[in-house]
Every structure is written in structure tokens, then in C-alpha cells.
Design a protein around this motif. Structure first.
Motif, PDB file in Angstrom:
ATOM      1  N   PHE A  99       1.037  -1.401  -0.288  1.00 20.42           N
ATOM      2  CA  PHE A  99      -0.150  -0.074  -0.071  1.00 20.42           C
ATOM      3  C   PHE A  99       0.893   0.757   0.495  1.00 20.42           C
ATOM      4  O   PHE A  99       0.469   2.423  -0.979  1.00 20.42           O
ATOM      5  CB  PHE A  99      -0.768  -0.162   1.103  1.00 20.42           C
ATOM      6  N   ASN A 100       2.026   1.269   0.823  1.00 21.81           N
ATOM      7  CA  ASN A 100       2.486   2.407   0.896  1.00 21.81           C
ATOM      8  C   ASN A 100       3.569   2.757  -0.123  1.00 21.81           C
ATOM      9  O   ASN A 100       3.805   3.908  -0.874  1.00 21.81           O
ATOM     10  CB  ASN A 100       4.084   2.122   2.490  1.00 21.81           C
ATOM     11  N   ALA A 113       1.492   1.799 -12.410  1.00 22.70           N
ATOM     12  CA  ALA A 113       2.228   0.962 -11.083  1.00 22.70           C
ATOM     13  C   ALA A 113       1.249   1.035  -9.797  1.00 22.70           C
ATOM     14  O   ALA A 113       2.344   0.490  -9.214  1.00 22.70           O
ATOM     15  CB  ALA A 113       3.718   1.822 -11.162  1.00 22.70           C
ATOM     16  N   ALA A 114       0.900   2.239  -9.385  1.00 22.08           N
ATOM     17  CA  ALA A 114       0.567   2.465  -8.909  1.00 22.08           C
ATOM     18  C   ALA A 114      -0.358   1.194  -8.169  1.00 22.08           C
ATOM     19  O   ALA A 114      -1.051   0.390  -7.147  1.00 22.08           O
ATOM     20  CB  ALA A 114      -0.178   4.089  -8.182  1.00 22.08           C
ATOM     21  N   ASN A 119      -3.766  -3.408  -6.098  1.00 22.92           N
ATOM     22  CA  ASN A 119      -4.412  -4.431  -6.241  1.00 22.92           C
ATOM     23  C   ASN A 119      -3.889  -5.491  -5.365  1.00 22.92           C
ATOM     24  O   ASN A 119      -4.246  -5.875  -4.854  1.00 22.92           O
ATOM     25  CB  ASN A 119      -4.053  -5.071  -8.102  1.00 22.92           C
ATOM     26  N   ILE A 120      -3.187  -5.766  -5.413  1.00 19.03           N
ATOM     27  CA  ILE A 120      -2.472  -6.653  -4.742  1.00 19.03           C
ATOM     28  C   ILE A 120      -2.312  -5.784  -2.527  1.00 19.03           C
ATOM     29  O   ILE A 120      -2.728  -7.335  -2.168  1.00 19.03           O
ATOM     30  CB  ILE A 120      -0.793  -6.566  -4.412  1.00 19.03           C
ATOM     31  N   ALA A 121      -2.272  -5.067  -1.987  1.00 20.46           N
ATOM     32  CA  ALA A 121      -3.096  -4.869  -0.957  1.00 20.46           C
ATOM     33  C   ALA A 121      -3.677  -5.307  -0.629  1.00 20.46           C
ATOM     34  O   ALA A 121      -4.245  -5.688   0.329  1.00 20.46           O
ATOM     35  CB  ALA A 121      -2.203  -3.340  -0.870  1.00 20.46           C
ATOM     36  N   SER A 122      -5.519  -4.818  -1.827  1.00 20.63           N
ATOM     37  CA  SER A 122      -6.506  -5.169  -1.246  1.00 20.63           C
ATOM     38  C   SER A 122      -6.838  -6.288  -1.333  1.00 20.63           C
ATOM     39  O   SER A 122      -7.310  -7.095  -0.575  1.00 20.63           O
ATOM     40  CB  SER A 122      -7.054  -4.393  -2.384  1.00 20.63           C
ATOM     41  N   ILE A 131      -7.116   1.704   0.561  1.00 15.78           N
ATOM     42  CA  ILE A 131      -6.829   1.135   0.113  1.00 15.78           C
ATOM     43  C   ILE A 131      -7.686   1.142  -1.421  1.00 15.78           C
ATOM     44  O   ILE A 131      -7.187   1.650  -3.002  1.00 15.78           O
ATOM     45  CB  ILE A 131      -6.177  -0.056  -0.258  1.00 15.78           C
ATOM     46  N   PHE A 132      -9.060   1.384  -1.166  1.00 14.43           N
ATOM     47  CA  PHE A 132      -9.522   1.310  -1.465  1.00 14.43           C
ATOM     48  C   PHE A 132      -9.836   3.264  -2.975  1.00 14.43           C
ATOM     49  O   PHE A 132     -10.124   3.104  -3.506  1.00 14.43           O
ATOM     50  CB  PHE A 132     -11.396   0.461  -1.565  1.00 14.43           C
TER      51      PHE A 132
END
Length: 241
Positions: A99-100, A113-114, A119-122, A131-132
Motif C-alpha cells: 500500500f505504501n 504501477a501504483a 491491487n495486491i494490497a487489497s 486502499i480502495f
């Protein structure tokens, strides 16, 4: 006699070495001190504690992530990203470094890229509405309005009174050429945040251009201008005077 002296001297040196090791702060103590400095927004001091911890344990994912955040808060984005990389290598199962790192990439306007990081964080922790919100913001900047709308709707499902989520939802709806829902979201925005000049500006131009409501639109534009949103002046000059 000299041999006894040598033994006593070595014993004393041994005690001194043991004492120094015992006095050295633990990883937990260094992490706690660093976080306390972050709470006080003393970023360089926080980094100093995290660096001391990382000398002891270079793979401490929590310290790496926290150091990256401290660098980010100082505007040292390019330095923060490789630290988040190391945090992810140390522990790829925590959403926080993903996320960071996404936030850092978004700060550099590297939205694609962000988005991948968000997507992985969520996927790792779908309960984190931040995150959303940030993923929706990245999608909004990419003009992926439908997907952005879904993310802001998810945020508002958790907290309907989040003014900025209402505002960005409105932008997504206007980007989808949906002025009716856009106006509804903008109205919700200014009800929650009466000082949002840009929201009044978008209300004004949407009322005038989509619904032909000149008087109401001009009132919104004048409100936007009074709140310091100078772009409203052109519309006021051209259509309200």
C-alpha cells in the motif's frame, strides 16, 4: 602474582563487555522509540532508530516499512520506494508495504504501477478502505472512471459521510457522462464539506451545461469564487454577468 592479575583483568573486561551488550536496546525498544518519534512527526530521529534496528536485523519488515513511511513524509519519495521494496521482500504477506509503495508511486504520478501495488494490497486485506480510496484515485487519474466509481462506492458503503470520497465519486460519474448522479454526489460533498470550492465550481458548470439551470449554476460559481476557487471567474464573466 602477575598471572592472577591477568585473570582478574580478563574477568573485569568480560563483565564490561557483558554489561555493554545488556545495555544495548532491543529491536522492540528501538521500534517503539522510532514509532514514538513518528507520532511526533520527528522523521529524521525516527529513521535513526529504525536504522539502528536494521543494523541488528536487516530483514525486519516492520522497521523497513516504517522507515519508508518516514522518508515519504519528508518528501524523499525516490528514497522511500527501494525501502518499501526491501520490506516487501522481507514480508510479502502484509498489505502495508504494498500500500505504501503504491502511495509513493502515485505521488510520482506513476498511476499504473501504483494500481498494481494497490491491487495486491487489497487482495491481502480487503477490509482496508484506505486502499480502495487510493486505488480509486489512481484509476480516476487514469480516466478509468467505471472502476474508480466502484472503489469510491466501496469506501462510502463503509463511511457515507466521507466528503472527499463523495467528491471523487462525483468526478468519476461526471467522467462517465452521468450528470444526474454527479450532481447528487456533489451536493452530498458540499453538505459534508461547505468549504470545497472546486465542488461548488463543478456543481455550477454542471447545472448550467447539463441542465440549463443558469441561476442556480451562477450561485454555485459565485460560492466557488468566494471560497478561493479562481477558475470560477471565467464562467461568471462569460455567463453570469
Amino acid at each position: 602474582m602477575p598471572k592472577i592479575y591477568a585473570v582478574i583483568r580478563l574477568w573485569i573486561l568480560g563483565l564490561l563487555c557483558a554489561s555493554l551488550v545488556a545495555c544495548s536496546p532491543s529491536e522492540e525498544e528501538l521500534l517503539k522509540s522510532g514509532i514514538e518519534k513518528m507520532d511526533a512527526q520527528a522523521w529524521p530521529e525516527a529513521i535513526n532508530y529504525f536504522d539502528q534496528l536494521l543494523e541488528k536485523n536487516p530483514a525486519n519488515a516492520t522497521a523497513l516499512n516504517a522507515k519508508g513511511v518516514a522518508l515519504f513524509q519528508q518528501g524523499r519519495i525516490q528514497e522511500a520506494i527501494p525501502v518499501f521494496d526491501q520490506a516487501i521482500q522481507a514480508d510479502s504477506t502484509s498489505y502495508k508495504a504494498w500500500f505504501n509503495r503504491g502511495n509513493a508511486k502515485m505521488e510520482l504520478e506513476n498511476f499504473k504501477a501504483a494500481l498494481a501495488d494497490f491491487n495486491i494490497a487489497s487482495a491481502l486485506d480487503p477490509s482496508q478502505t484506505d486502499i480502495f480510496f487510493n486505488r480509486g484515485t489512481a484509476l480516476l487519474n487514469m480516466e478509468e472512471y467505471e472502476d474508480a466509481l466502484l472503489d469510491f462506492q466501496a469506501v462510502l458503503q463503509s463511511n457515507p459521510n466521507q466528503a472527499e470520497a463523495q467528491f471523487r465519486k462525483a468526478k468519476a460519474e461526471l467522467g462517465m457522462n452521468d450528470p444526474i448522479h454527479g450532481l447528487e454526489s456533489l451536493t452530498n460533498t458540499v453538505n459534508l464539506d461547505p468549504k470545497n470550492g472546486e465542488a461548488y465550481y463543478l456543481l455550477g458548470i454542471t447545472r448550467m451545461s447539463a441542465l440549463g439551470q443558469k441561476n442556480e449554476g451562477c450561485a454555485d460559481l459565485r460560492m466557488a469564487l468566494s471560497l478561493g476557487y479562481s477558475e470560477a471567474q471565467t464562467w461568471i464573466t462569460d455567463f453570469c454577468e
